[in-house]
Design a protein around this motif. Structure first.
Motif, PDB file in Angstrom:
ATOM      1  N   MET A   1       0.844  -1.196   0.000  1.00  3.32           N
ATOM      2  CA  MET A   1       0.000   0.000   0.000  1.00  3.32           C
ATOM      3  C   MET A   1       0.880   1.247   0.000  1.00  3.32           C
ATOM      4  SD  MET A   1      -3.162  -0.539   2.619  1.00  3.32           S
ATOM      5  CE  MET A   1      -3.122  -2.040   3.554  1.00  3.32           C
ATOM      6  N   LYS A   2       0.314   2.336  -0.495  1.00  3.23           N
ATOM      7  CA  LYS A   2       0.991   3.624  -0.376  1.00  3.23           C
ATOM      8  C   LYS A   2       0.362   4.366   0.809  1.00  3.23           C
ATOM      9  CE  LYS A   2       2.477   7.759  -2.771  1.00  3.23           C
ATOM     10  NZ  LYS A   2       2.526   8.518  -4.023  1.00  3.23           N
ATOM     11  N   LEU A   3       1.196   4.736   1.781  1.00  2.17           N
ATOM     12  CA  LEU A   3       0.680   5.211   3.060  1.00  2.17           C
ATOM     13  C   LEU A   3       1.244   6.569   3.431  1.00  2.17           C
ATOM     14  CD1 LEU A   3       1.252   1.803   4.873  1.00  2.17           C
ATOM     15  CD2 LEU A   3      -0.937   2.677   4.010  1.00  2.17           C
TER      16      LEU A   3
ATOM     17  N   ASP B   1      -3.360   4.897  -0.342  1.00  2.00           N
ATOM     18  CA  ASP B   1      -4.379   3.930   0.071  1.00  2.00           C
ATOM     19  C   ASP B   1      -4.913   4.238   1.464  1.00  2.00           C
ATOM     20  OD1 ASP B   1      -4.240   1.926  -2.165  1.00  2.00           O
ATOM     21  OD2 ASP B   1      -2.129   1.994  -1.563  1.00  2.00           O
ATOM     22  N   ALA B   2      -4.072   4.800   2.322  1.00  4.32           N
ATOM     23  CA  ALA B   2      -4.503   5.014   3.708  1.00  4.32           C
ATOM     24  C   ALA B   2      -3.572   5.994   4.406  1.00  4.32           C
ATOM     25  CB  ALA B   2      -4.513   3.688   4.471  1.00  4.32           C
ATOM     26  N   VAL B   3      -4.034   6.456   5.573  1.00 10.80           N
ATOM     27  CA  VAL B   3      -3.259   7.392   6.392  1.00 10.80           C
ATOM     28  C   VAL B   3      -3.100   6.793   7.785  1.00 10.80           C
ATOM     29  CG1 VAL B   3      -3.286   9.698   7.449  1.00 10.80           C
ATOM     30  CG2 VAL B   3      -4.189   9.389   5.132  1.00 10.80           C
ATOM     31  N   LEU B   4      -1.892   6.938   8.354  1.00  8.18           N
ATOM     32  CA  LEU B   4      -1.702   6.631   9.783  1.00  8.18           C
ATOM     33  C   LEU B   4      -1.380   7.959  10.456  1.00  8.18           C
ATOM     34  CD1 LEU B   4      -0.227   4.020   8.072  1.00  8.18           C
ATOM     35  CD2 LEU B   4      -0.553   3.125  10.376  1.00  8.18           C
ATOM     36  N   HIS B   5      -2.226   8.353  11.400  1.00  4.31           N
ATOM     37  CA  HIS B   5      -2.194   9.730  11.903  1.00  4.31           C
ATOM     38  C   HIS B   5      -1.651   9.793  13.338  1.00  4.31           C
ATOM     39  CE1 HIS B   5      -3.168  13.767  12.772  1.00  4.31           C
ATOM     40  NE2 HIS B   5      -4.419  13.617  13.155  1.00  4.31           N
TER      41      HIS B   5
ATOM     42  N   GLU C   1      -5.227  -3.194   8.052  1.00  6.72           N
ATOM     43  CA  GLU C   1      -5.938  -4.226   7.271  1.00  6.72           C
ATOM     44  C   GLU C   1      -7.423  -4.256   7.647  1.00  6.72           C
ATOM     45  OE1 GLU C   1      -4.415  -5.843   4.921  1.00  6.72           O
ATOM     46  OE2 GLU C   1      -2.375  -5.218   5.446  1.00  6.72           O
ATOM     47  N   ALA C   2      -7.733  -3.822   8.885  1.00  5.41           N
ATOM     48  CA  ALA C   2      -9.112  -3.942   9.374  1.00  5.41           C
ATOM     49  C   ALA C   2      -9.975  -2.728   9.057  1.00  5.41           C
ATOM     50  CB  ALA C   2      -9.081  -4.162  10.891  1.00  5.41           C
ATOM     51  N   CYS C   3      -9.379  -1.660   8.485  1.00  5.06           N
ATOM     52  CA  CYS C   3     -10.178  -0.465   8.166  1.00  5.06           C
ATOM     53  C   CYS C   3     -11.273  -0.831   7.174  1.00  5.06           C
ATOM     54  CB  CYS C   3      -9.293   0.618   7.533  1.00  5.06           C
ATOM     55  SG  CYS C   3      -8.223   1.466   8.675  1.00  5.06           S
ATOM     56  N   THR C   4     -12.513  -0.581   7.574  1.00  5.93           N
ATOM     57  CA  THR C   4     -13.646  -0.943   6.726  1.00  5.93           C
ATOM     58  C   THR C   4     -14.424   0.320   6.407  1.00  5.93           C
ATOM     59  OG1 THR C   4     -13.781  -2.899   8.121  1.00  5.93           O
ATOM     60  CG2 THR C   4     -15.601  -2.554   6.579  1.00  5.93           C
ATOM     61  N   PRO C   5     -14.565   0.689   5.121  1.00  2.00           N
ATOM     62  CA  PRO C   5     -15.293   1.916   4.790  1.00  2.00           C
ATOM     63  C   PRO C   5     -16.641   2.007   5.519  1.00  2.00           C
ATOM     64  CG  PRO C   5     -14.315   0.970   2.827  1.00  2.00           C
ATOM     65  CD  PRO C   5     -14.053  -0.001   3.942  1.00  2.00           C
ATOM     66  N   GLY C   6     -16.915   3.189   6.078  1.00  2.00           N
ATOM     67  CA  GLY C   6     -18.189   3.420   6.762  1.00  2.00           C
ATOM     68  C   GLY C   6     -18.203   2.999   8.217  1.00  2.00           C
ATOM     69  N   THR C   7     -17.066   2.483   8.712  1.00  2.00           N
ATOM     70  CA  THR C   7     -17.030   1.984  10.089  1.00  2.00           C
ATOM     71  C   THR C   7     -15.888   2.623  10.855  1.00  2.00           C
ATOM     72  OG1 THR C   7     -17.748  -0.135   9.219  1.00  2.00           O
ATOM     73  CG2 THR C   7     -16.917  -0.161  11.477  1.00  2.00           C
ATOM     74  N   HIS C   8     -16.159   3.003  12.098  1.00  3.52           N
ATOM     75  CA  HIS C   8     -15.095   3.485  12.976  1.00  3.52           C
ATOM     76  C   HIS C   8     -15.008   2.549  14.181  1.00  3.52           C
ATOM     77  CE1 HIS C   8     -13.621   6.466  16.212  1.00  3.52           C
ATOM     78  NE2 HIS C   8     -12.598   5.955  15.580  1.00  3.52           N
TER      79      HIS C   8
ATOM     80  N   ILE D   1      -9.190  -6.062  20.920  1.00  2.00           N
ATOM     81  CA  ILE D   1      -8.279  -6.134  19.775  1.00  2.00           C
ATOM     82  C   ILE D   1      -7.679  -7.531  19.661  1.00  2.00           C
ATOM     83  CG2 ILE D   1      -6.229  -5.200  20.991  1.00  2.00           C
ATOM     84  CD1 ILE D   1      -5.613  -3.758  18.244  1.00  2.00           C
ATOM     85  N   GLN D   2      -7.540  -8.214  20.797  1.00  2.00           N
ATOM     86  CA  GLN D   2      -7.015  -9.585  20.748  1.00  2.00           C
ATOM     87  C   GLN D   2      -8.009 -10.503  20.048  1.00  2.00           C
ATOM     88  OE1 GLN D   2      -4.818 -11.210  23.950  1.00  2.00           O
ATOM     89  NE2 GLN D   2      -4.309  -9.247  24.852  1.00  2.00           N
ATOM     90  N   SER D   3      -9.298 -10.365  20.403  1.00  2.00           N
ATOM     91  CA  SER D   3     -10.251 -11.288  19.794  1.00  2.00           C
ATOM     92  C   SER D   3     -10.633 -10.872  18.377  1.00  2.00           C
ATOM     93  CB  SER D   3     -11.493 -11.463  20.675  1.00  2.00           C
ATOM     94  OG  SER D   3     -12.177 -10.254  20.737  1.00  2.00           O
ATOM     95  N   GLU D   4     -10.720  -9.559  18.102  1.00  2.00           N
ATOM     96  CA  GLU D   4     -11.181  -9.150  16.764  1.00  2.00           C
ATOM     97  C   GLU D   4     -10.055  -9.100  15.728  1.00  2.00           C
ATOM     98  OE1 GLU D   4     -13.711  -5.688  16.718  1.00  2.00           O
ATOM     99  OE2 GLU D   4     -14.996  -6.505  18.294  1.00  2.00           O
ATOM    100  N   LEU D   5      -8.859  -8.674  16.143  1.00  2.00           N
ATOM    101  CA  LEU D   5      -7.772  -8.530  15.155  1.00  2.00           C
ATOM    102  C   LEU D   5      -6.648  -9.547  15.364  1.00  2.00           C
ATOM    103  CD1 LEU D   5      -7.378  -4.647  14.732  1.00  2.00           C
ATOM    104  CD2 LEU D   5      -9.092  -6.175  13.787  1.00  2.00           C
ATOM    105  N   GLY D   6      -6.743 -10.355  16.419  1.00  2.00           N
ATOM    106  CA  GLY D   6      -5.712 -11.371  16.645  1.00  2.00           C
ATOM    107  C   GLY D   6      -4.383 -10.808  17.127  1.00  2.00           C
TER     108      GLY D   6
END
Ligand code: UFG
Length: 318
Positions: A1-3, A66-70, A234-241, A291-296
């Motif tokens: 990705m370009k970040l 593709d994305a931003v880390l802020h 990887e978990a960023c889903t459009p429309g969801t925070h 975060i452990q259960s949802e993102l491993g």
């Protein structure tokens, strides 16, 4: 990705930028170098010097990000109490400029550095993401406001956002570590005594309702924290925070931290007990179950490792 990595010349931003490059991503750092250092930007990343207001749109425009880390932010609790306007302007104002630039250019994913300071004085520990958010200082309030803005931008404009609420970040990653001009954090201040650049460490209060009377915090290694950013991306889903706490789930008192520093450095590290620092909650420990259960994600480094990596970093710069 370009970040795009905002604040990538700072402590945490530079570590994560290095990890992103190692994972094969392309990285552009946007940093005004007000607290960061140009030589902390990892090799292979392009550095654009400027504020988000001045440069975010220009950098993102037509560049295929593709994305931003802020990460870019003012982050001293004490300073935020003295100069709240500066914190609202630099943290919320600059973040709004970034989000508007993302909306205009169609970049729809963001991982944001939030903080345990959004919770304020907790009613119970470990703290869950669903617990009340009542920040006790402007720093925490500005970060909470950005979290709320991200929720709105997800709902209104389809941005996919992840806020990571850091507890107490420590340690180093090779040549990337803490180099604050004004150092307020416990571990670097304690290690400065061992390195001979401070005479003693001040313990801010020993009359807290904790086992040894000093404040208890949840320390997380910056490398573990960085890995969480890669998963969040990887978990960023459009429309969801989404919001996740990031800590080790273990509390260590100020006295325990100093003791580990003594063991790692072999230095006696004299400590003086002084008054409490205004605004310090007695105990801050995260539940990172979500975060452990949802993102491993799982923390892999303990406090001793954080101290020895921070110590190696300090010695390498001596
Ligand atoms: N402390 C001392 N002596 C020092 C420095 C710190 O006794 O010289 C104590 C503090 O009073 C506190 C603990 O050590 O009890 C940890 O203090 P830090 O300044 O290292 O970290 P904080 O817990 O105050 O703050 C950190 C981040 C903030 C974030 C907060 C959220 O630095 O940005 O965690 O919990 F908001």
């Amino acid at each position: 990705m370009k970040l795009l990595v905002t604040g990538g010349a700072g402590y945490i931003g530079s570590v994560v930028a290095a990890q992103l490059l190692e994972a094969g991503h392309r990285v552009v750092v946007l940093d005004d170098l007000s607290t960061g250092h140009a030589d902390a930007v990892p090799e292979g990343a392009e550095l654009v010097r400027g504020t988000l207001r001045d440069k975010a749109l220009e950098v993102l425009e037509g560049a295929g990000f593709d994305a931003v880390l802020h990460f870019a932010a003012k982050s001293l609790v004490g300073e935020s109490v003295e100069r709240p306007g500066l914190y609202w302007d630099r943290n919320l104002g600059e973040s709004l400029a970034l989000l508007d630039a993302m909306r205009e250019t169609g970049v729809d994913r963001i991982v944001f550095s939030s903080t345990a300071a959004t919770y304020g004085e907790p009613e119970r520990t470990p703290i869950l993401e669903t617990d009340p958010t009542r920040p006790t200082n402007p720093y925490g309030a500005t970060k909470l406001a950005i979290d709320a803005t991200l929720t709105e931008f997800a709902r209104l404009y389809g941005i996919g956002g992840v806020s990571l609420r850091y507890f107490n970040v420590a340690g180093a990653y090779g040549r990337f570590g803490e180099r604050h001009t004004v150092e307020t954090h416990l571990i670097p201040n304690v290690l400065a005594v061992a390195a001979g650049t401070r005479e003693s460490v001040n313990v801010f209060g020993e009359d807290y309702p904790t086992p040894d009377g000093t404040c208890v915090r949840d320390y997380i290694h910056v490398v573990d924290l960085g890995r969480a950013h890669l998963l969040a991306l990887e978990a960023c889903t459009p429309g969801t925070h989404r919001i996740y706490n990031l800590g080790n789930g273990n509390g260590f008192s100020v006295r325990e931290v100093i003791e580990v520093c003594r063991e790692v450095t072999g230095h006696p590290i004299p400590a003086n007990v002084g008054p409490r620092r205004p605004g310090d909650p007695a105990v801050l420990v995260a539940s990172s179950e979500k975060i452990q259960s949802e993102l491993g994600w799982k923390p892999e480094h303990d406090l001793r490792q954080m101290v020895s990596d921070a110590w190696a970093f300090l010695q390498s710069r001596a």
